[in-house]
Design a protein around this motif. Structure first.
Motif, PDB file in Angstrom:
ATOM      1  N   ASN A   8      82.855  95.836 127.478  1.00  0.00           N
ATOM      2  CA  ASN A   8      83.044  94.397 127.249  1.00  0.00           C
ATOM      3  C   ASN A   8      83.304  94.107 125.778  1.00  0.00           C
ATOM      4  OD1 ASN A   8      82.715  93.693 129.911  1.00  0.00           O
ATOM      5  ND2 ASN A   8      80.550  93.230 129.711  1.00  0.00           N
ATOM      6  N   TRP A   9      82.542  94.730 124.900  1.00  0.00           N
ATOM      7  CA  TRP A   9      82.708  94.511 123.461  1.00  0.00           C
ATOM      8  C   TRP A   9      84.096  94.947 123.030  1.00  0.00           C
ATOM      9  CZ3 TRP A   9      84.032  97.355 119.237  1.00  0.00           C
ATOM     10  CH2 TRP A   9      83.844  96.738 118.010  1.00  0.00           C
ATOM     11  N   PHE A  10      84.538  96.114 123.491  1.00  0.00           N
ATOM     12  CA  PHE A  10      85.867  96.613 123.125  1.00  0.00           C
ATOM     13  C   PHE A  10      86.953  95.654 123.595  1.00  0.00           C
ATOM     14  CE2 PHE A  10      89.744  98.734 124.517  1.00  0.00           C
ATOM     15  CZ  PHE A  10      90.225  99.144 123.289  1.00  0.00           C
ATOM     16  N   SER A  39      98.262  97.686 110.207  1.00  0.00           N
ATOM     17  CA  SER A  39      97.130  97.071 110.901  1.00  0.00           C
ATOM     18  C   SER A  39      97.601  96.244 112.089  1.00  0.00           C
ATOM     19  CB  SER A  39      96.341  96.190 109.934  1.00  0.00           C
ATOM     20  OG  SER A  39      95.854  96.959 108.855  1.00  0.00           O
ATOM     21  N   THR A  40      98.708  95.557 111.927  1.00  0.00           N
ATOM     22  CA  THR A  40      99.269  94.759 113.015  1.00  0.00           C
ATOM     23  C   THR A  40      99.722  95.656 114.157  1.00  0.00           C
ATOM     24  OG1 THR A  40      99.980  93.045 111.464  1.00  0.00           O
ATOM     25  CG2 THR A  40     101.051  93.067 113.625  1.00  0.00           C
ATOM     26  N   GLY A  41     100.366  96.772 113.840  1.00  0.00           N
ATOM     27  CA  GLY A  41     100.800  97.714 114.873  1.00  0.00           C
ATOM     28  C   GLY A  41      99.628  98.252 115.685  1.00  0.00           C
ATOM     29  N   VAL A  42      98.554  98.612 115.005  1.00  0.00           N
ATOM     30  CA  VAL A  42      97.360  99.103 115.701  1.00  0.00           C
ATOM     31  C   VAL A  42      96.753  97.982 116.545  1.00  0.00           C
ATOM     32  CG1 VAL A  42      95.016 100.005 115.383  1.00  0.00           C
ATOM     33  CG2 VAL A  42      96.897 100.915 113.996  1.00  0.00           C
ATOM     34  N   PHE A  43      96.730  96.770 116.007  1.00  0.00           N
ATOM     35  CA  PHE A  43      96.213  95.611 116.739  1.00  0.00           C
ATOM     36  C   PHE A  43      96.984  95.409 118.040  1.00  0.00           C
ATOM     37  CE2 PHE A  43      95.499  90.721 116.348  1.00  0.00           C
ATOM     38  CZ  PHE A  43      94.433  90.772 117.239  1.00  0.00           C
ATOM     39  N   VAL A  44      98.308  95.551 117.984  1.00  0.00           N
ATOM     40  CA  VAL A  44      99.149  95.390 119.173  1.00  0.00           C
ATOM     41  C   VAL A  44      98.786  96.444 120.223  1.00  0.00           C
ATOM     42  CG1 VAL A  44     101.516  95.662 120.040  1.00  0.00           C
ATOM     43  CG2 VAL A  44     101.073  94.250 118.017  1.00  0.00           C
ATOM     44  N   ILE A  48      96.999  95.747 123.966  1.00  0.00           N
ATOM     45  CA  ILE A  48      97.556  96.201 125.245  1.00  0.00           C
ATOM     46  C   ILE A  48      96.511  96.995 126.016  1.00  0.00           C
ATOM     47  CG2 ILE A  48      99.271  97.716 126.327  1.00  0.00           C
ATOM     48  CD1 ILE A  48     101.165  96.913 123.958  1.00  0.00           C
ATOM     49  N   ILE A  49      95.853  97.918 125.332  1.00  0.00           N
ATOM     50  CA  ILE A  49      94.813  98.732 125.968  1.00  0.00           C
ATOM     51  C   ILE A  49      93.671  97.854 126.463  1.00  0.00           C
ATOM     52  CG2 ILE A  49      93.042 100.498 125.551  1.00  0.00           C
ATOM     53  CD1 ILE A  49      95.091 101.815 123.599  1.00  0.00           C
ATOM     54  N   ALA A  50      93.241  96.895 125.652  1.00  0.00           N
ATOM     55  CA  ALA A  50      92.123  96.027 126.021  1.00  0.00           C
ATOM     56  C   ALA A  50      92.445  95.188 127.254  1.00  0.00           C
ATOM     57  CB  ALA A  50      91.747  95.121 124.851  1.00  0.00           C
ATOM     58  N   VAL A  51      93.657  94.648 127.325  1.00  0.00           N
ATOM     59  CA  VAL A  51      94.037  93.847 128.491  1.00  0.00           C
ATOM     60  C   VAL A  51      94.065  94.727 129.745  1.00  0.00           C
ATOM     61  CG1 VAL A  51      95.913  92.531 129.562  1.00  0.00           C
ATOM     62  CG2 VAL A  51      95.278  92.081 127.185  1.00  0.00           C
ATOM     63  N   VAL A  70     100.015  88.389 125.242  1.00  0.00           N
ATOM     64  CA  VAL A  70     101.480  88.285 125.100  1.00  0.00           C
ATOM     65  C   VAL A  70     101.838  87.776 123.703  1.00  0.00           C
ATOM     66  CG1 VAL A  70     103.514  86.998 125.894  1.00  0.00           C
ATOM     67  CG2 VAL A  70     101.997  88.094 127.554  1.00  0.00           C
ATOM     68  N   ALA A  71     101.089  86.783 123.206  1.00  0.00           N
ATOM     69  CA  ALA A  71     101.361  86.256 121.858  1.00  0.00           C
ATOM     70  C   ALA A  71     101.127  87.338 120.798  1.00  0.00           C
ATOM     71  CB  ALA A  71     100.489  85.035 121.570  1.00  0.00           C
ATOM     72  N   ILE A  72     100.025  88.044 120.905  1.00  0.00           N
ATOM     73  CA  ILE A  72      99.715  89.094 119.921  1.00  0.00           C
ATOM     74  C   ILE A  72     100.751  90.203 119.983  1.00  0.00           C
ATOM     75  CG2 ILE A  72      98.070  90.941 119.353  1.00  0.00           C
ATOM     76  CD1 ILE A  72      95.842  88.911 120.280  1.00  0.00           C
ATOM     77  N   VAL A  73     101.054  90.657 121.181  1.00  0.00           N
ATOM     78  CA  VAL A  73     102.015  91.760 121.330  1.00  0.00           C
ATOM     79  C   VAL A  73     103.410  91.325 120.901  1.00  0.00           C
ATOM     80  CG1 VAL A  73     103.142  93.272 123.015  1.00  0.00           C
ATOM     81  CG2 VAL A  73     100.658  92.952 123.094  1.00  0.00           C
ATOM     82  N   GLY A  74     103.859  90.160 121.363  1.00  0.00           N
ATOM     83  CA  GLY A  74     105.206  89.696 121.016  1.00  0.00           C
ATOM     84  C   GLY A  74     105.395  89.504 119.520  1.00  0.00           C
TER      85      GLY A  74
END
Length: 179
Positions: A8-10, A39-44, A48-51, A70-74
């Motif tokens: 859940n935390w992840f 950092s943005t690339g890793v966040f994306v 995706i993994i978290a969703v 979708v907003a974060i990835v796009g």
């Protein structure tokens, strides 16, 4: 501590916490564009993994994490591709502004539109959904306006602003449980 707590935390906080940590490690003074892009690339990727993990865990998901993802990835993909941090900074204005308009327009029409997004998670009466929609609509409006001001006038401070805005949003969300 149970494994489910870590999952859940992840899913909820892992991507954004990692984003801030990587920003600090790769760009501690806020002047390294490449650190922001990385950092943005890793966040994306983590988003995706978290969703996916969230969906596999529950075999269902609400629309809100999908829209946020979708907003974060796009915006994140465009940020990395064009190597322009401004694209990711604008995401918050776009994302928060759209939610503010959606929620406040719904409230104006007498409807608590958050019910459509979260009714499977929370059991509330329509009046509670209406109040919650107004509260979040106002917060999203303030976040959109403040984001726009910060990235335009104080771009070097945007990461600090984003960190503080994230903490405020989390605290605000916790407070809404009282409703």
């Amino acid at each position: 501590m149970k494994n489910g707590v870590w999952i859940n935390w992840f899913v909820e906080f892992g991507p954004i916490v990692t984003f801030f940590l990587l920003l600090y490690l790769t760009d501690p003074v806020g002047q390294n564009e490449k650190g922001f892009i990385f950092s943005t690339g890793v966040f994306v990727v983590l988003t995706i993994i978290a969703v996916i993990v969230g969906y596999l865990r529950d075999r269902n998901t609400t629309i809100f994490p999908i829209i946020a993802g979708v907003a974060i990835v796009g915006f994140g993909i465009f940020t990395v591709f064009f190597e322009n941090p401004l694209i990711f900074m604008i995401k918050d204005t776009f994302y928060n502004g759209l939610f503010a308009i959606f929620l406040l327009f719904g409230a104006y029409m007498g409807k608590g539109l958050l019910k459509n997004l979260f009714s499977s998670l929370f059991d509330m009466q329509d009046k509670g959904w209406y109040i919650l929609s107004i509260r979040w609509g106002v917060l999203f409006l303030l976040l959109a306006i403040s984001n726009e001001i910060v990235w335009r006038a104080f771009m070097d401070w945007w990461v600090r602003y984003k960190f503080i805005a994230t903490l405020i949003t989390i605290a605000f969300g916790w407070y809404q449980i009282t409703l």
